[in-house]
Design a protein around this motif. Structure first.
Motif, PDB file in Angstrom:
ATOM      1  N   UNK A 149       6.374   1.146  -8.751  1.00 27.10           N
ATOM      2  CA  UNK A 149       6.005   1.790  -7.484  1.00 27.10           C
ATOM      3  C   UNK A 149       4.528   2.153  -7.500  1.00 27.10           C
ATOM      4  N   UNK A 150       4.013   2.493  -6.321  1.00 20.78           N
ATOM      5  CA  UNK A 150       2.621   2.919  -6.228  1.00 20.78           C
ATOM      6  C   UNK A 150       2.394   4.195  -7.039  1.00 20.78           C
ATOM      7  N   UNK A 151       3.360   5.115  -7.027  1.00 21.05           N
ATOM      8  CA  UNK A 151       3.228   6.350  -7.794  1.00 21.05           C
ATOM      9  C   UNK A 151       3.144   6.052  -9.289  1.00 21.05           C
ATOM     10  N   UNK A 152       4.001   5.155  -9.754  1.00 20.57           N
ATOM     11  CA  UNK A 152       3.973   4.796 -11.177  1.00 20.57           C
ATOM     12  C   UNK A 152       2.655   4.100 -11.512  1.00 20.57           C
ATOM     13  N   UNK A 153       2.196   3.247 -10.618  1.00 23.80           N
ATOM     14  CA  UNK A 153       0.912   2.559 -10.788  1.00 23.80           C
ATOM     15  C   UNK A 153      -0.211   3.597 -10.955  1.00 23.80           C
ATOM     16  N   UNK A 154      -0.217   4.579 -10.054  1.00 21.91           N
ATOM     17  CA  UNK A 154      -1.250   5.616 -10.094  1.00 21.91           C
ATOM     18  C   UNK A 154      -1.131   6.473 -11.348  1.00 21.91           C
TER      19      UNK A 154
ATOM     20  N   UNK B  78       9.793  -4.917 -13.166  1.00 21.26           N
ATOM     21  CA  UNK B  78      11.008  -5.195 -12.407  1.00 21.26           C
ATOM     22  C   UNK B  78      11.738  -3.908 -12.044  1.00 21.26           C
ATOM     23  N   UNK B  79      12.790  -4.058 -11.213  1.00 14.33           N
ATOM     24  CA  UNK B  79      13.590  -2.897 -10.813  1.00 14.33           C
ATOM     25  C   UNK B  79      14.399  -2.360 -11.972  1.00 14.33           C
ATOM     26  N   UNK B  80      14.452  -3.101 -13.066  1.00 13.93           N
ATOM     27  CA  UNK B  80      15.186  -2.679 -14.250  1.00 13.93           C
ATOM     28  C   UNK B  80      14.308  -1.861 -15.187  1.00 13.93           C
ATOM     29  N   UNK B  81      13.093  -2.319 -15.435  1.00 14.06           N
ATOM     30  CA  UNK B  81      12.239  -1.675 -16.434  1.00 14.06           C
ATOM     31  C   UNK B  81      10.782  -1.583 -16.020  1.00 14.06           C
ATOM     32  N   UNK B  82      10.530  -1.124 -14.799  1.00  9.68           N
ATOM     33  CA  UNK B  82       9.150  -0.921 -14.369  1.00  9.68           C
ATOM     34  C   UNK B  82       8.830   0.540 -14.145  1.00  9.68           C
ATOM     35  N   UNK B  83       9.660   1.423 -14.715  1.00  9.36           N
ATOM     36  CA  UNK B  83       9.480   2.857 -14.490  1.00  9.36           C
ATOM     37  C   UNK B  83       8.523   3.472 -15.513  1.00  9.36           C
ATOM     38  N   UNK B  84       8.243   4.762 -15.342  1.00 10.90           N
ATOM     39  CA  UNK B  84       7.190   5.393 -16.129  1.00 10.90           C
ATOM     40  C   UNK B  84       7.497   5.391 -17.624  1.00 10.90           C
TER      41      UNK B  84
ATOM     42  N   UNK C  37       0.801  -1.216   0.000  1.00  8.41           N
ATOM     43  CA  UNK C  37       0.000   0.000   0.000  1.00  8.41           C
ATOM     44  C   UNK C  37       0.834   1.265   0.000  1.00  8.41           C
ATOM     45  N   UNK C  38       2.056   1.173   0.482  1.00 11.05           N
ATOM     46  CA  UNK C  38       2.973   2.313   0.536  1.00 11.05           C
ATOM     47  C   UNK C  38       4.377   1.799   0.214  1.00 11.05           C
ATOM     48  N   UNK C  39       4.510   1.284  -0.971  1.00  9.58           N
ATOM     49  CA  UNK C  39       5.773   0.626  -1.298  1.00  9.58           C
ATOM     50  C   UNK C  39       6.043   0.662  -2.795  1.00  9.58           C
ATOM     51  N   UNK C  40       7.019  -0.098  -3.178  1.00 10.60           N
ATOM     52  CA  UNK C  40       7.396  -0.247  -4.570  1.00 10.60           C
ATOM     53  C   UNK C  40       8.603  -1.151  -4.615  1.00 10.60           C
ATOM     54  N   UNK C  41       9.059  -1.469  -5.800  1.00  8.81           N
ATOM     55  CA  UNK C  41      10.281  -2.257  -5.936  1.00  8.81           C
ATOM     56  C   UNK C  41      11.442  -1.367  -5.490  1.00  8.81           C
ATOM     57  N   UNK C  42      12.242  -1.877  -4.561  1.00 11.55           N
ATOM     58  CA  UNK C  42      13.208  -1.050  -3.833  1.00 11.55           C
ATOM     59  C   UNK C  42      14.045  -0.124  -4.701  1.00 11.55           C
ATOM     60  N   UNK C  43      14.582  -0.626  -5.808  1.00 16.43           N
ATOM     61  CA  UNK C  43      15.522   0.183  -6.580  1.00 16.43           C
ATOM     62  C   UNK C  43      14.831   1.212  -7.476  1.00 16.43           C
ATOM     63  N   UNK C  44      13.527   1.153  -7.558  1.00 13.38           N
ATOM     64  CA  UNK C  44      12.756   2.228  -8.188  1.00 13.38           C
ATOM     65  C   UNK C  44      12.257   3.186  -7.120  1.00 13.38           C
ATOM     66  N   UNK C  45      11.944   2.645  -5.950  1.00 11.01           N
ATOM     67  CA  UNK C  45      11.336   3.436  -4.875  1.00 11.01           C
ATOM     68  C   UNK C  45      12.310   4.441  -4.252  1.00 11.01           C
ATOM     69  N   UNK C  46      13.534   3.992  -3.932  1.00  5.74           N
ATOM     70  CA  UNK C  46      14.467   4.872  -3.228  1.00  5.74           C
ATOM     71  C   UNK C  46      14.855   6.108  -4.035  1.00  5.74           C
ATOM     72  N   UNK C  47      15.178   5.979  -5.335  1.00  9.32           N
ATOM     73  CA  UNK C  47      15.441   7.196  -6.115  1.00  9.32           C
ATOM     74  C   UNK C  47      14.198   8.081  -6.233  1.00  9.32           C
TER      75      UNK C  47
END
Length: 426
Positions: free
Chosen positions: A332-337, A299-305, A98-108
């Motif tokens: 991440x949740x932000x990318x999902x939204x 994935x943490x490699x290619x799950x970004x916007x 609910x307040x998370x994401x794949x770690x290597x996308x979330x931290x940046x």
């Protein structure tokens, strides 16, 4: 002899004027990272040590992403242990369902890591943060435990390989094609314990999402880390995002490099890594017609916007080929939204794909898309080892979101440039 960018960051965090390749140092850490798989081991080691305090509750990140939402009792118990640890120690950066994401996308994304940082994480793809001009590398859970206690880690200073990037990206080329091309040149151990240091006039033509992808997979050629210079693209990304003051480090003009390779973005072709190693690369022109059963975009490699937009642009108005399962996983949740707000989720679903909550899921054979015996998958993830996504007799082909989406429509590994000619089999 001058220092590389990585060596300068390590020297600064070790309180030294200079360091050289092979030197053993103890460096202060800006962030220690763990996930739901590695953190329980680190917590157990910390308990064994008799230490019951962390060095700084604002400099530890615990992200529940590998087997979450929990797929079974063991994963639920692991997350519970980490959850209770985070609460007991007041860990500021704890992220759960609910307040998370794949770690290597979330931290940046959240600005938890930034330029000039020294970061360790109990996950091999922690090298992702080199995209921001930070030194970041994967460690074992015991080192994570020591880092949580002391705020320090021992390092052997790495030598470096210079990667000179030139030109502008050709159509359908992304960071994934760049790094697969590099791994194809170096092999899976060609940069063993070296720093991949990216430079050149073409760097400006790589987006932050491209750079995060490239740094993420530096480990796949054995590198200790992959690192990009801090430029206007970096500064625009961290502006208003970084939670701490950042520091910019630059390599000396006379820094020593073991090897230099050049990558011309304008001449690259979409690249695919064949089973069962990321070094088994072929350009899309060299790929025969290989029928597939599944496509995973995430994935943490290619799950970004940018990855989501690329896939959606190809899938829009089209249908997934009959007999192919397509799983889209925003990182991440932000990318999902944002996918929902931009209408991308609707495009994916209307095309015949499923859209998952953020999770590492199928990338490591966790859940949400395990392969059966004999099945073939195109995945935008970072590893295609034997049994990585399921049965040991399944096959994984690593590719960019563009190739993955085109393959989903074609039913076989396809060139995104030719997808207009592909007819959907009804």
């Amino acid at each position: 002899m001058g220092m590389t960018m990585t060596q300068k960051i390590l020297a600064a965090h070790a309180g030294l004027d200079s360091v050289e390749e092979g030197q053993l140092i103890e460096a202060k850490l800006d962030m220690v990272l763990g996930n739901d798989v590695t953190s329980p081991v680190a917590i157990n080691e910390m308990n064994k040590s008799g230490k019951n305090t962390v060095f700084d509750n604002t400099k530890i990140s615990l992200v529940m992403d590998h087997f979450t939402p929990n797929k079974d009792i063991q994963s639920a118990e692991n997350c519970k242990q980490v959850r209770e640890f985070a609460k007991a120690h007041g860990i500021l950066h704890y992220y759960d369902v609910g307040d998370m994401g794949i770690e290597h996308a979330l931290l940046p994304e959240k600005g938890i890591v930034t330029c000039g940082d020294c970061v360790i994480g109990a996950d091999s793809h922690t090298c992702t943060y080199g995209a921001l001009g930070a030194f970041s590398t994967g460690v074992g859970s015991t080192d994570m435990a020591a880092g949580m206690i002391s705020g320090k880690a021992w390092f052997k200073v790495p030598g470096a390989i210079k990667v000179v990037v030139t030109g502008e990206k050709a159509p359908y080329i992304s960071g994934k094609d760049v790094i697969l091309h590099i791994i194809g040149i170096l092999g899976v151990d060609g940069a063993l314990y070296k720093s991949l240091e990216f430079t050149g006039s073409g760097i400006k033509n790589l987006s932050m999402d491209d750079r995060l992808c490239i740094s993420n997979m530096a480990i796949e050629c054995g590198a200790k880390n992959g690192i990009f210079p801090v430029d206007s693209v970096t500064l625009e990304y961290v502006k208003g995002r970084s939670l701490r003051e950042y520091k910019i480090f630059e390599a000396d003009a006379d820094a020593d490099y073991e090897r230099e390779i050049t990558v011309d973005l304008s001449t690259l072709r979409p690249t695919v890594a064949f089973p069962h190693l990321p070094e088994n690369t072929k350009t899309i022109d060299e790929v025969p017609e290989i029928r597939i059963d599944q496509v995973v975009i995430g994935s943490c490699t290619n799950g970004r916007m940018e990855d989501m937009r690329t896939a959606a642009a190809i899938l829009k108005g089209r249908k997934v080929a009959k007999g192919v399962r397509v799983i889209v996983i925003p990182a991440t949740q932000k990318i999902y939204l944002d996918c929902i707000k931009e209408g991308l989720t609707e495009i994916f679903i209307e095309a015949g794909a499923v859209v998952s909550t953020p999770t590492c899921g199928p990338c490591l054979g966790g859940h949400m898309g395990i392969l059966a015996k004999g099945e073939k998958a195109v995945s935008t993830s970072n590893r295609n080892f034997v049994g990585r996504m399921g049965h040991t007799e399944s096959e994984i082909y690593l590719a960019s979101p563009a190739v993955a989406a085109a393959s989903a429509v074609a039913g076989y590994i396809a060139d995104p440039a030719s997808i207009q000619e592909v007819a959907y089999e009804s």
